[in-house]
Design a protein around this motif. Structure first.
Motif, PDB file in Angstrom:
ATOM      1  N   THR A 245       0.817  -1.214   0.000  1.00 54.15           N
ATOM      2  CA  THR A 245       0.000   0.000   0.000  1.00 54.15           C
ATOM      3  C   THR A 245       0.851   1.264   0.000  1.00 54.15           C
ATOM      4  N   GLY A 246       1.959   1.256   0.731  1.00 53.48           N
ATOM      5  CA  GLY A 246       2.800   2.446   0.795  1.00 53.48           C
ATOM      6  C   GLY A 246       3.326   2.847  -0.574  1.00 53.48           C
ATOM      7  N   ASP A 249       0.393   4.080  -2.752  1.00 50.92           N
ATOM      8  CA  ASP A 249      -0.015   5.451  -2.428  1.00 50.92           C
ATOM      9  C   ASP A 249       0.969   6.466  -3.003  1.00 50.92           C
ATOM     10  N   GLU A 250       2.248   6.144  -2.917  1.00 47.60           N
ATOM     11  CA  GLU A 250       3.274   7.048  -3.451  1.00 47.60           C
ATOM     12  C   GLU A 250       3.138   7.175  -4.972  1.00 47.60           C
ATOM     13  N   PRO A 281      -7.036   3.939   0.469  1.00 46.91           N
ATOM     14  CA  PRO A 281      -6.006   4.058   1.506  1.00 46.91           C
ATOM     15  C   PRO A 281      -6.650   4.353   2.848  1.00 46.91           C
ATOM     16  N   ALA A 284      -6.328   7.941   7.687  1.00 50.65           N
ATOM     17  CA  ALA A 284      -5.233   8.759   8.223  1.00 50.65           C
ATOM     18  C   ALA A 284      -4.333   9.275   7.113  1.00 50.65           C
ATOM     19  N   SER A 285      -4.069   8.438   6.099  1.00 52.08           N
ATOM     20  CA  SER A 285      -3.203   8.897   5.006  1.00 52.08           C
ATOM     21  C   SER A 285      -3.935   9.887   4.111  1.00 52.08           C
ATOM     22  N   ALA A 288      -3.515  13.406   5.385  1.00 46.37           N
ATOM     23  CA  ALA A 288      -2.190  14.011   5.230  1.00 46.37           C
ATOM     24  C   ALA A 288      -2.097  14.655   3.847  1.00 46.37           C
ATOM     25  N   LYS A 301      -9.430  12.897  -2.538  1.00 43.61           N
ATOM     26  CA  LYS A 301      -9.173  12.373  -1.205  1.00 43.61           C
ATOM     27  C   LYS A 301     -10.396  12.551  -0.306  1.00 43.61           C
TER      28      LYS A 301
END
Length: 502
Positions: A245-246, A249-250, A281, A284-285, A288, A301
């Protein structure tokens, strides 16, 4: 800009045309300026104004064609360059660009004709010979294509166009492995822009179901200087499937920066997240938010936060300024997401008024329509919900979220057959969408149509052969169907044939 100024000077000498000539010249100069600034929408509008004022000046059509190419509008560029050639039959730029565009659009007859015109003036023109090879390949004349390709490679063994055409020739002869090997070898040995070769490999591996190679190719495409946002999203989708996932997301964040104001990209990102699952996602992300993120991408988002039942996060992402602003085309998605968040918090009256304002300005605004439909469904007014849902899917047949919701609202009216029909249409429009297929398969199983459910799974296996999410769905649903041969059918469908490279 010399061409534009030359055209303007010529027009100024034409009696009776000074007003139209002046307006056309000013519009063309503005179009050039907008293009240099990167404002392609305004550039196209200004170039079209120039051609509407004087449609008999080839320079203005060439300008429109250049802008359309930059904007990625191949069909619009093709039309513009065709008009330029009508006015200036031997214009080299127009003929060569028409050949390149014609190859990508599959217009083999046109490509052949434009290549012949170039070769008449310049028999050794390399670009025209590439066009002839591509045309022969699209016509299925492999012997002719091979002759042109061999001649090109004899003149230059590292001619990238010729090498890609040779790989396409191999693929069309059922030698996908040879085609891939040829192109892969060049990526390490030939120091030229690898974009075209990687794009070919992406198409090749997607068609042959080689997931690891496809993912590796998409990763390489993602690190080009200016990656295609569609490639970035395809790569992110595979990363989400693999649980990374990280990195996913990037990758999505990089796509957002490539086209920060694209409504189409925003819609694709939202559907990607919905496809990835209910926890992707995490809220919390989403909260941001990068300070320089565009309003359109903040709106994506925020809407995803609404999907996750976090209207507080959505409102924090958008901020109070969105609620106070007058509706424009640039902030309509953001205001629709804001209204949806208000509705989730119980302020349905305020939300409805905001949505009505958005839709009064743009009756087809998809997010506002879906938000208003959800409000209607919540008060059991399924007819109103269905009307808005149908408007969304009529404008975007691949919108899985709208299609699935619409089917549910039709069921609320007792229209089971119409609901199933909507799911079937959705699966035809988006055959690779796992959520769409899952909804259809479950509906068919509920009706006792296990054969139809198996057929739907087989169609998904064929269309989404690189998707581990599709494979997991097939295994789960085959278990529910209880057909011992179901998974074997899925495996055959996933491996049969390969996409044509011609």
């Amino acid at each position: 800009m010399r061409g534009i100024f030359a055209a303007a000077a010529t027009l100024a000498l034409l009696a009776g045309c000074s007003s139209r000539a002046d307006r056309a010249s000013k519009a063309a100069i503005a179009a050039e300026s907008y293009m240099q600034q990167g404002n392609l929408r305004a550039a196209i509008d200004s170039a079209r104004k120039a051609t509407s004022e004087r449609d008999d000046i080839s320079d203005y059509w060439l300008l429109l064609g250049r802008i359309a190419v930059t904007a990625g509008d191949a069909t619009g560029a093709y039309t513009a360059y065709q008009r330029a050639v009508e006015l200036d039959p031997n214009n080299g730029e127009a003929l060569m660009t028409l050949g390149r565009l014609g190859m990508s659009l599959g217009r083999a007859d046109d490509v052949d004709r434009y290549a012949d015109r170039i070769l008449l003036a310049d028999p050794s023109n390399r670009g025209a010979r590439v066009m002839k090879a591509a045309s022969a390949l699209q016509h299925g004349d492999k012997a002719m294509a091979r002759r042109y390709i061999d001649d090109l490679l004899a003149a230059n063994a590292q001619d990238m166009d010729a090498m890609i055409l040779k790989a396409r020739l191999l693929a069309s002869s059922n030698d996908a492995a040879g085609a891939a090997k040829l192109i892969e070898e060049t990526l390490d040995t030939v120091q030229q822009d690898p974009g075209g070769r990687l794009t070919f490999l992406r198409t090749l591996y997607a068609g042959t179901g080689e997931r690891a190679n496809l993912m590796r190719t998409l990763r390489r495409l993602s690190f080009l200087e200016k990656p295609d946002p569609a490639d970035l999203l395809a790569y992110a989708g595979m990363l989400y499937e693999d649980g990374d996932t990280g990195a996913a997301d990037e990758t999505v964040a990089r796509a957002m920066k490539q086209a920060p104001n694209s409504l189409d990209l925003a819609a694709d990102i939202l559907e990607l997240w919905r496809d990835a699952g209910p926890a992707v996602p995490p809220a919390a992300s989403l909260a941001a938010v990068v300070p320089d993120l565009s309003l359109e991408m903040r709106a994506v988002k925020a809407q995803r936060a609404n999907d996750l039942g976090r209207p507080d996060v959505a409102l924090a992402i958008l901020g109070p300024d969105v609620a106070k602003a007058a509706t424009t085309s640039a902030n309509a998605d953001a205001r629709a997401a804001y209204a949806a968040a208000l509705a989730l918090r119980g302020a349905t009256g305020q939300a409805g008024a905001m949505l009505d304002e958005i839709l009064a300005r743009d009756p087809g605004q998809p997010r506002a329509l879906l938000a208003r439909a959800r409000l209607a469904a919540a008060r059991r007014d399924f007819r109103a919900a269905v009307a808005d849902g149908r408007r969304v899917v009529a404008d975007d047949a691949r919108n899985a979220t709208a299609r699935i919701l619409l089917a549910g609202w039709l069921r609320g009216l007792g229209e089971e057959d119409l609901a199933l029909s909507q799911l079937r249409e959705g699966a035809r429009a988006a055959p690779d969408n796992v959520r769409m297929a899952e909804s259809l398969v479950k509906a068919l199983i509920e009706r006792g149509d296990k054969a139809g459910a198996t057929d739907a799974l087989e169609n998904l296996a064929r269309a989404a052969r690189n998707s581990t999410g599709a494979a997991r769905l097939q295994a789960r649903m085959c278990g529910e169907i209880g057909d011992a041969g179901c998974l074997a059918r899925m495996r055959r469908a996933a491996t049969e044939g390969s996409a044509s490279m011609v």
